[in-house]
Design an enzyme around this catalytic site. Structure first.
Site, PDB file in Angstrom:
ATOM      1  N   THR A   1      -4.703 -87.436-127.771  1.00 60.06           N
ATOM      2  CA  THR A   1      -4.726 -88.427-129.201  1.00 60.06           C
ATOM      3  C   THR A   1      -5.468 -89.468-129.493  1.00 60.06           C
TER       4      THR A   1
ATOM      5  N   GLY B   1      -0.392 -90.320-121.493  1.00 64.20           N
ATOM      6  CA  GLY B   1       1.191 -90.873-120.521  1.00 64.20           C
ATOM      7  C   GLY B   1      -0.336 -91.207-118.775  1.00 64.20           C
TER       8      GLY B   1
ATOM      9  N   GLU C   1       3.203 -82.492-127.957  1.00 60.88           N
ATOM     10  CA  GLU C   1       1.847 -81.269-127.412  1.00 60.88           C
ATOM     11  C   GLU C   1       2.300 -80.219-128.445  1.00 60.88           C
TER      12      GLU C   1
HETATM   13  C1  LIG Z   1       4.852 -77.270-113.778  1.00 61.73           C
HETATM   14  C2  LIG Z   1       4.289 -79.070-113.382  1.00 61.73           C
HETATM   15  C3  LIG Z   1       4.615 -80.044-114.654  1.00 61.73           C
HETATM   16  C4  LIG Z   1       5.565 -80.055-115.101  1.00 61.73           C
HETATM   17  C5  LIG Z   1       4.983 -80.225-116.180  1.00 61.73           C
HETATM   18  C6  LIG Z   1       6.458 -81.519-117.226  1.00 61.73           C
HETATM   19  C7  LIG Z   1       6.767 -81.078-118.834  1.00 61.73           C
HETATM   20  C8  LIG Z   1       5.927 -82.385-119.618  1.00 61.73           C
HETATM   21  C9  LIG Z   1       4.130 -82.479-119.386  1.00 61.73           C
HETATM   22  C10 LIG Z   1       3.978 -83.679-119.836  1.00 61.73           C
HETATM   23  C11 LIG Z   1       3.748 -84.509-120.637  1.00 61.73           C
HETATM   24  C12 LIG Z   1       3.616 -84.040-121.651  1.00 61.73           C
HETATM   25  C13 LIG Z   1       3.396 -85.432-122.508  1.00 61.73           C
HETATM   26  C14 LIG Z   1       2.716 -85.124-124.350  1.00 61.73           C
HETATM   27  C15 LIG Z   1       0.941 -84.674-123.911  1.00 61.73           C
HETATM   28  C16 LIG Z   1       0.216 -83.975-125.888  1.00 61.73           C
HETATM   29  O1  LIG Z   1       1.228 -84.173-126.046  1.00 61.73           O
HETATM   30  S1  LIG Z   1      -1.121 -83.803-125.689  1.00 61.73           S
HETATM   31  C17 LIG Z   1      -1.417 -83.645-127.199  1.00 61.73           C
HETATM   32  C18 LIG Z   1      -0.833 -82.870-128.072  1.00 61.73           C
HETATM   33  N1  LIG Z   1      -1.258 -82.888-129.001  1.00 61.73           N
HETATM   34  C19 LIG Z   1      -0.731 -81.559-129.901  1.00 61.73           C
HETATM   35  O2  LIG Z   1       0.070 -80.654-129.152  1.00 61.73           O
HETATM   36  C20 LIG Z   1      -1.307 -81.272-131.369  1.00 61.73           C
HETATM   37  C21 LIG Z   1      -1.013 -80.250-132.238  1.00 61.73           C
HETATM   38  N2  LIG Z   1      -2.061 -79.534-133.213  1.00 61.73           N
HETATM   39  C22 LIG Z   1      -2.971 -78.255-132.813  1.00 61.73           C
HETATM   40  O3  LIG Z   1      -3.131 -78.464-131.567  1.00 61.73           O
HETATM   41  C23 LIG Z   1      -4.054 -77.940-133.755  1.00 61.73           C
HETATM   42  O4  LIG Z   1      -4.709 -78.699-134.100  1.00 61.73           O
HETATM   43  C24 LIG Z   1      -3.269 -77.007-135.100  1.00 61.73           C
HETATM   44  C25 LIG Z   1      -2.342 -77.758-135.329  1.00 61.73           C
HETATM   45  C26 LIG Z   1      -2.973 -75.689-134.259  1.00 61.73           C
HETATM   46  C27 LIG Z   1      -4.629 -76.667-135.378  1.00 61.73           C
HETATM   47  O5  LIG Z   1      -6.048 -76.666-134.893  1.00 61.73           O
HETATM   48  P1  LIG Z   1      -7.447 -76.472-136.221  1.00 61.73           P
HETATM   49  O6  LIG Z   1      -7.054 -77.482-137.475  1.00 61.73           O
HETATM   50  O7  LIG Z   1      -8.110 -76.399-134.849  1.00 61.73           O
HETATM   51  O8  LIG Z   1      -6.863 -74.426-136.031  1.00 61.73           O
HETATM   52  P2  LIG Z   1      -6.229 -73.717-137.619  1.00 61.73           P
HETATM   53  O9  LIG Z   1      -8.162 -74.192-138.417  1.00 61.73           O
HETATM   54  O10 LIG Z   1      -5.234 -74.841-137.826  1.00 61.73           O
HETATM   55  O11 LIG Z   1      -6.122 -72.602-137.210  1.00 61.73           O
HETATM   56  C28 LIG Z   1      -7.507 -72.066-136.614  1.00 61.73           C
HETATM   57  C29 LIG Z   1      -6.974 -70.813-135.798  1.00 61.73           C
HETATM   58  O12 LIG Z   1      -7.118 -71.333-134.595  1.00 61.73           O
HETATM   59  C30 LIG Z   1      -5.477 -70.857-134.650  1.00 61.73           C
HETATM   60  N3  LIG Z   1      -5.321 -71.639-133.264  1.00 61.73           N
HETATM   61  C31 LIG Z   1      -4.805 -72.663-133.087  1.00 61.73           C
HETATM   62  N4  LIG Z   1      -3.923 -73.205-132.441  1.00 61.73           N
HETATM   63  C32 LIG Z   1      -4.753 -71.830-131.160  1.00 61.73           C
HETATM   64  C33 LIG Z   1      -4.304 -72.214-129.893  1.00 61.73           C
HETATM   65  N5  LIG Z   1      -3.450 -73.289-129.053  1.00 61.73           N
HETATM   66  N6  LIG Z   1      -4.367 -71.447-128.898  1.00 61.73           N
HETATM   67  C34 LIG Z   1      -5.274 -69.639-130.240  1.00 61.73           C
HETATM   68  N7  LIG Z   1      -5.645 -70.349-131.177  1.00 61.73           N
HETATM   69  C35 LIG Z   1      -4.677 -70.662-132.362  1.00 61.73           C
HETATM   70  C36 LIG Z   1      -5.042 -70.729-135.459  1.00 61.73           C
HETATM   71  O13 LIG Z   1      -3.562 -69.848-135.202  1.00 61.73           O
HETATM   72  C37 LIG Z   1      -5.600 -70.478-136.543  1.00 61.73           C
HETATM   73  O14 LIG Z   1      -5.497 -68.802-136.260  1.00 61.73           O
HETATM   74  P3  LIG Z   1      -5.532 -67.795-137.733  1.00 61.73           P
HETATM   75  O15 LIG Z   1      -7.211 -68.543-138.859  1.00 61.73           O
HETATM   76  O16 LIG Z   1      -6.351 -66.364-137.162  1.00 61.73           O
HETATM   77  O17 LIG Z   1      -4.514 -67.693-138.787  1.00 61.73           O
HETATM   78  C1  FAD Z   2       6.267 -89.516-125.510  1.00 59.45           C
HETATM   79  C2  FAD Z   2       5.284 -89.193-126.079  1.00 59.45           C
HETATM   80  C3  FAD Z   2       4.233 -88.522-125.892  1.00 59.45           C
HETATM   81  C4  FAD Z   2       2.887 -88.481-125.728  1.00 59.45           C
HETATM   82  N1  FAD Z   2       1.827 -88.204-124.568  1.00 59.45           N
HETATM   83  C5  FAD Z   2       0.943 -87.684-124.721  1.00 59.45           C
HETATM   84  C6  FAD Z   2      -0.448 -87.652-123.886  1.00 59.45           C
HETATM   85  O1  FAD Z   2       0.221 -87.711-123.210  1.00 59.45           O
HETATM   86  N2  FAD Z   2      -1.758 -87.263-124.344  1.00 59.45           N
HETATM   87  C7  FAD Z   2      -2.238 -87.215-125.957  1.00 59.45           C
HETATM   88  O2  FAD Z   2      -3.434 -86.662-126.236  1.00 59.45           O
HETATM   89  N3  FAD Z   2      -1.189 -86.933-127.044  1.00 59.45           N
HETATM   90  C8  FAD Z   2       0.200 -87.794-126.788  1.00 59.45           C
HETATM   91  N4  FAD Z   2       1.382 -88.170-127.403  1.00 59.45           N
HETATM   92  C9  FAD Z   2       0.901 -87.734-128.212  1.00 59.45           C
HETATM   93  C10 FAD Z   2       1.385 -86.786-129.463  1.00 59.45           C
HETATM   94  O3  FAD Z   2       0.950 -84.850-128.758  1.00 59.45           O
HETATM   95  C11 FAD Z   2       1.343 -86.413-130.941  1.00 59.45           C
HETATM   96  O4  FAD Z   2       2.069 -87.923-131.548  1.00 59.45           O
HETATM   97  C12 FAD Z   2       1.739 -85.116-131.261  1.00 59.45           C
HETATM   98  O5  FAD Z   2       0.849 -84.524-131.520  1.00 59.45           O
HETATM   99  C13 FAD Z   2       1.765 -85.558-132.425  1.00 59.45           C
HETATM  100  O6  FAD Z   2       1.022 -85.634-133.438  1.00 59.45           O
HETATM  101  P1  FAD Z   2       0.886 -87.170-133.958  1.00 59.45           P
HETATM  102  O7  FAD Z   2       1.484 -88.446-133.928  1.00 59.45           O
HETATM  103  O8  FAD Z   2      -0.116 -87.197-134.834  1.00 59.45           O
HETATM  104  O9  FAD Z   2       1.827 -86.589-135.777  1.00 59.45           O
HETATM  105  P2  FAD Z   2       0.936 -86.408-137.321  1.00 59.45           P
HETATM  106  O10 FAD Z   2       0.711 -85.467-137.520  1.00 59.45           O
HETATM  107  O11 FAD Z   2       0.974 -87.995-137.802  1.00 59.45           O
HETATM  108  O12 FAD Z   2       3.327 -86.356-137.680  1.00 59.45           O
HETATM  109  C14 FAD Z   2       3.819 -87.230-138.715  1.00 59.45           C
HETATM  110  C15 FAD Z   2       4.490 -85.742-139.864  1.00 59.45           C
HETATM  111  O13 FAD Z   2       3.561 -85.041-141.001  1.00 59.45           O
HETATM  112  C16 FAD Z   2       4.081 -83.775-140.565  1.00 59.45           C
HETATM  113  N5  FAD Z   2       2.386 -83.106-140.621  1.00 59.45           N
HETATM  114  C17 FAD Z   2       1.398 -83.779-140.032  1.00 59.45           C
HETATM  115  N6  FAD Z   2       0.310 -82.015-140.452  1.00 59.45           N
HETATM  116  C18 FAD Z   2       1.049 -81.678-140.697  1.00 59.45           C
HETATM  117  C19 FAD Z   2       0.740 -80.358-141.829  1.00 59.45           C
HETATM  118  N7  FAD Z   2      -0.260 -80.142-141.341  1.00 59.45           N
HETATM  119  N8  FAD Z   2       1.500 -79.932-142.304  1.00 59.45           N
HETATM  120  C20 FAD Z   2       2.514 -80.547-142.935  1.00 59.45           C
HETATM  121  N9  FAD Z   2       3.647 -81.942-142.293  1.00 59.45           N
HETATM  122  C21 FAD Z   2       2.428 -82.286-141.568  1.00 59.45           C
HETATM  123  C22 FAD Z   2       4.666 -83.766-139.369  1.00 59.45           C
HETATM  124  O14 FAD Z   2       5.452 -82.406-139.359  1.00 59.45           O
HETATM  125  C23 FAD Z   2       4.865 -84.798-139.394  1.00 59.45           C
HETATM  126  O15 FAD Z   2       6.651 -85.135-139.856  1.00 59.45           O
HETATM  127  C24 FAD Z   2       2.833 -88.345-127.133  1.00 59.45           C
HETATM  128  C25 FAD Z   2       3.407 -88.806-128.211  1.00 59.45           C
HETATM  129  C26 FAD Z   2       4.660 -88.715-127.640  1.00 59.45           C
HETATM  130  C27 FAD Z   2       5.798 -90.000-128.295  1.00 59.45           C
END
Ligand SMILES: CCCCCCCC/C=C\CCC/C=C/C(=O)SCCNC(=O)CCNC(=O)[C@H](O)C(C)(C)COP(=O)(O)OP(=O)(O)OC[C@H]1O[C@@H](n2cnc3c(N)ncnc32)[C@H](O)[C@@H]1OP(=O)(O)O
Ligand code: FAD
Length: 674
Positions: free
Chosen positions: A157, A196, A440
């Site tokens: 992110t 994190g 996530e």
């Molecule tokens: C056991 C030990 C460990 C303990 C663990 C404890 C738990 C806690 C652990 C850790 C703490 C975590 C802290 C937080 C970390 C984070 O947040 S890291 C950052 C996470 N970020 C996100 O999750 C971002 C979310 N966004 C996305 O996933 C994608 O951008 C998207 C919204 C899915 C869109 O992606 P994109 O624009 O590239 O794709 P589209 O054009 O929308 O779709 C194209 C097609 O691809 C398919 N698709 C998308 N994602 C996936 C996937 N992951 N796998 C398979 N296919 C995927 C999508 O459905 C489209 O398909 P279609 O065209 O057929 O419809």
């Molecule tokens: C406690 C915590 C720990 C984290 N740890 C990590 C980490 O270790 N590593 C890492 O890489 N990231 C980490 N993150 C980041 C996290 O993965 C992102 O905050 C999360 O994926 C949401 O993305 P964003 O912040 O860009 O929200 P945004 O996408 O800006 O979302 C804001 C609003 O817009 C809406 N929105 C956005 N796009 C769309 C769409 N296409 N259609 C409709 N609505 C939409 C959402 O629903 C939401 O209501 C962490 C976040 C938190 C809070």
């Protein structure tokens, strides 16, 4: 149920509740743990990790400054990591979630009221090495990471983008002259934000960046990047790194920011399992599916379902035990004040939390097994099941985290004023779990991913093509008549499926109408997204209800009669609760009548009364040691008021009889001398 202190004095109301419980608590513990073997191993792990007292703090975390809190969390993370390498290593051969068993993860909760700064190391850094490296890369990085010689995180992110991964701005440009990638942060919004442990703890991280080679962008790819010196821990030249500041929770996780100024890393530090850059800069795509680099996120989404089930079990344990000892009001003037657990509205708040913890726990195991099957197929080069699994893990992550956060807050409401105390344990649980709804993959965004799959599946059903298992119910979406209501568990599950099918059909019809009226496909989709999210939610509820029911029937096949009854009551409660929450939808998409719904409401209320005598037994069956609960309200012995007072007396504010604020401000103001 084993407790650390067998000679404890238990609050008489709790003792009475335990005497009333009519089922074998240990049998239910085994169901929740996934079998007796798992329970025994969990207890062994907890005994080793917790009996030494190493998890305890002299001063409560909540009274520490942010810096002290962080240092204390690092101290305890190191103790726990050392235990994991030594005493716990042998014991952790449980049916595991990959890297480290969930039991090891859960036991760690005794050490932290918030979270460990190592969470991302185990939760994402190590899994990314396992999932995204070539075998050679893995053999170099994995032993060092598992041995904690290096500590890492996952930096994807950025300030400007979290959801839209394709919009990330950090660049990794290949230089064939030196065989290096040059990492750069071209804008403020391209700074990595949130990872994190990044702020102060880690010396390595996975960085997700736009890959450029031979002047062409190939989209986002993962790289392993050293950011601090392995000896001095000083940030390396070209790296700008720091901590992002106070948050609603996660305050011991030193979430950080990171920027690169033309920072060079060796070519081999691109994680090359799914795509490679050759020495001359040629880009080679290896993977069959374009989204395999998103694999770590899918893994964590699966793990999170289990994680939130566990946290919900904690909150419901606290709230139910507290409700058994708390007496309030006098509805019958001649009788003593009732336990608040006797109020039906209280049961309505709490029993769904217990049932949901079970539902999510069982779904998480089922989801993990499905994930393992998908991974096994992908190893053989077959990615056919990935789209369905992505749709499934997305909606289960969204709904489980959202429901758990909501129900934990409901548990706080159920504890009245005392639930607002940090010492109750509930605020920390809520702060942790409410973040899981966002990270996530945000709730709405993930449900829209599931909706994409549902719409496609609906179109396949329309064309009479075969459907994948989780959406096979869509085949009945074209009968033309509303689904027949029937209040048996299977009947209600069929109704939930009819809602999901009906809502998907409405979306498809509306989108087609909008497109005929001239909207583009993208705009027609956008205008329908409220309903698409609702359709994905309905689909997920149908999946959870179906899985919960089937798993309970399977797991209680050889249980004693009373365990069968109480487990059946909980699953039925889950189904009734959600049917009553969705009466409007049921009226739209099934043949349910007003009378059916009135009868269902009565059946639900009667079910609450049936579960009531076993409520404390049900939360005891979660078998959560006091060290894990961190709660004045939820301890096994029910000494709530004593603990609240003991904690209050620990407040540094009570150290001096008169606060300095008196002489500095209050006195001058009161004497008119300010
Ligand atoms: C056991 C030990 C460990 C303990 C663990 C404890 C738990 C806690 C652990 C850790 C703490 C975590 C802290 C937080 C970390 C984070 O947040 S890291 C950052 C996470 N970020 C996100 O999750 C971002 C979310 N966004 C996305 O996933 C994608 O951008 C998207 C919204 C899915 C869109 O992606 P994109 O624009 O590239 O794709 P589209 O054009 O929308 O779709 C194209 C097609 O691809 C398919 N698709 C998308 N994602 C996936 C996937 N992951 N796998 C398979 N296919 C995927 C999508 O459905 C489209 O398909 P279609 O065209 O057929 O419809
Ligand atoms: C406690 C915590 C720990 C984290 N740890 C990590 C980490 O270790 N590593 C890492 O890489 N990231 C980490 N993150 C980041 C996290 O993965 C992102 O905050 C999360 O994926 C949401 O993305 P964003 O912040 O860009 O929200 P945004 O996408 O800006 O979302 C804001 C609003 O817009 C809406 N929105 C956005 N796009 C769309 C769409 N296409 N259609 C409709 N609505 C939409 C959402 O629903 C939401 O209501 C962490 C976040 C938190 C809070």
């Amino acid at each position: 149920m084993t407790q650390t202190n067998n000679n404890m004095t238990v609050n008489p109301d709790l003792a009475m509740e335990r005497a009333k419980c009519n089922f074998n608590v240990l049998e239910v513990t085994h169901i929740f743990d996934g079998g007796e073997r798992n329970t025994l191993q969990r207890k062994k792990i907890e005994d080793v990790a917790l009996n030494s007292g190493a998890s305890k703090d002299a001063l409560g975390e909540e009274h520490m400054s942010p810096k002290e809190k962080y240092e204390n969390a690092v101290r305890k993370s190191c103790i726990y990591a050392t235990m994991m390498k030594n005493e716990l290593a042998e014991l952790s051969g449980l049916e595991s979630f990959g890297v480290s068993s969930p039991v090891i993860r859960r036991t760690a909760d005794a050490f932290f009221k918030e979270v460990s700064p190592f969470l991302l190391h185990l939760g994402m850094f190590v899994p990314t090495i396992m999932g995204q490296c070539t075998p050679e890369q893995q053999s170099y990085w994995l032993p060092r990471a598992l041995d904690m010689q290096i500590i890492g995180t996952y930096a994807q992110t950025e300030l400007g983008h979290g959801t839209f991964i394709r919009g990330l701005e950090t660049t990794a440009t290949y230089d064939p002259e030196t065989e290096e990638f040059v990492l750069h942060s071209p804008t403020l919004s391209s700074y990595k934000w949130w990872a994190g442990g990044l702020g102060k703890t880690v010396n390595y991280c996975i960085v997700v960046a736009q890959l450029y080679t031979k002047g062409e962008c190939h989209g986002t790819h993962p790289f392993i990047v050293q950011i601090r010196d392995e000896d001095t821990h000083v940030p390396l030249p070209g790296i700008k790194v720091g901590e992002i500041g106070p948050k609603m929770g996660f305050n011991t996780a030193d979430n950080g920011f990171l920027g690169f100024d033309h920072y060079r890393i060796p070519r081999e530090h691109m994680l090359m399992k799914n795509a490679q850059v050759l020495k001359d800069g040629t880009y080679v795509k290896v993977a069959r599916h374009g989204k395999l680099t998103y694999g770590t996120m899918v893994f964590v989404r699966v793990v999170l379902v289990n994680e939130v089930a566990f946290n919900l079990a904690k909150a419901s344990t606290i709230a139910v035990r507290y409700s058994a000892i708390r007496r309030q009001s006098k509805p019958k003037p001649d009788e003593v004040e009732p336990q608040i657990l006797d109020y039906v509205t209280q049961q309505h708040k709490l029993f769904i939390a217990i049932a949901t913890a079970h539902a999510l726990q069982l779904c998480s195991t089922w989801l993990w097994e499905s994930f393992s099957a998908v991974l096994a197929q992908m190893k053989g080069g077959n990615t056919d099941t990935l789209p369905e699994f992505h749709a499934l893990s997305s909606c289960l992550k969204a709904i489980s985290t959202s429901d758990s956060a909501h129900l934990i807050e409901q548990c706080r409401h159920a504890c009245g004023g005392h639930g607002y105390m940090i010492s109750s344990g509930i605020p920390n649980l809520y702060n942790f779990v409410s973040a899981t709804r966002t990270y996530e993959g945000d709730y709405t965004v993930l449900l829209l991913q599931t909706a994409r799959f549902l719409v496609k599946a609906y179109e396949q059903a329309e064309a009479k093509k075969p459907l994948t298992p989780t959406v096979s119910y869509l085949a009945h979406a074209f009968s033309g008549s509303r689904a027949t209501w029937d209040n048996s568990p299977d009947g209600i599950i069929r109704s939930f499926q009819a809602l999901a099918a009906g809502k998907t059909a409405v979306c498809v019809t509306n989108m087609r109408k909008r497109m005929r009226a001239g909207l583009s496909q993208v705009d027609a989709w956008e205008m329908s997204t409220i309903q698409l999210v609702a359709a994905a939610e309905a689909h997920c509820r149908a999946v959870i209800a179906d899985t919960y029911r089937k798993e309970i029937v399977r797991l209680t096949a050889n249980s004693s009669p009373n365990v069968k009854v109480v487990m059946d009551q909980l699953t039925t409660l889950y189904l009734y609760y959600w049917a009553l929450e969705r009466t409007g939808d049921l009226l739209m998409f099934t043949s349910v009548s007003q009378k059916d719904l009135v009868d269902l409401q009565i059946a639900y209320e009667e079910l609450l009364l049936k579960i009531r005598p076993n409520a404390v037994g049900l939360v005891d069956a979660f078998d959560l040691r006091d060290e894990l609960l961190h709660s004045t309200l939820g301890s096994y012995d029910g000494r709530v008021y004593e603990r609240l007072m003991e904690e209050a007396l620990k407040s540094p504010m009570n150290k001096e009889p008169v606060s300095d604020a008196y002489s500095k401000y209050l006195r001058p103001m009161m004497k008119g001398k300010l």
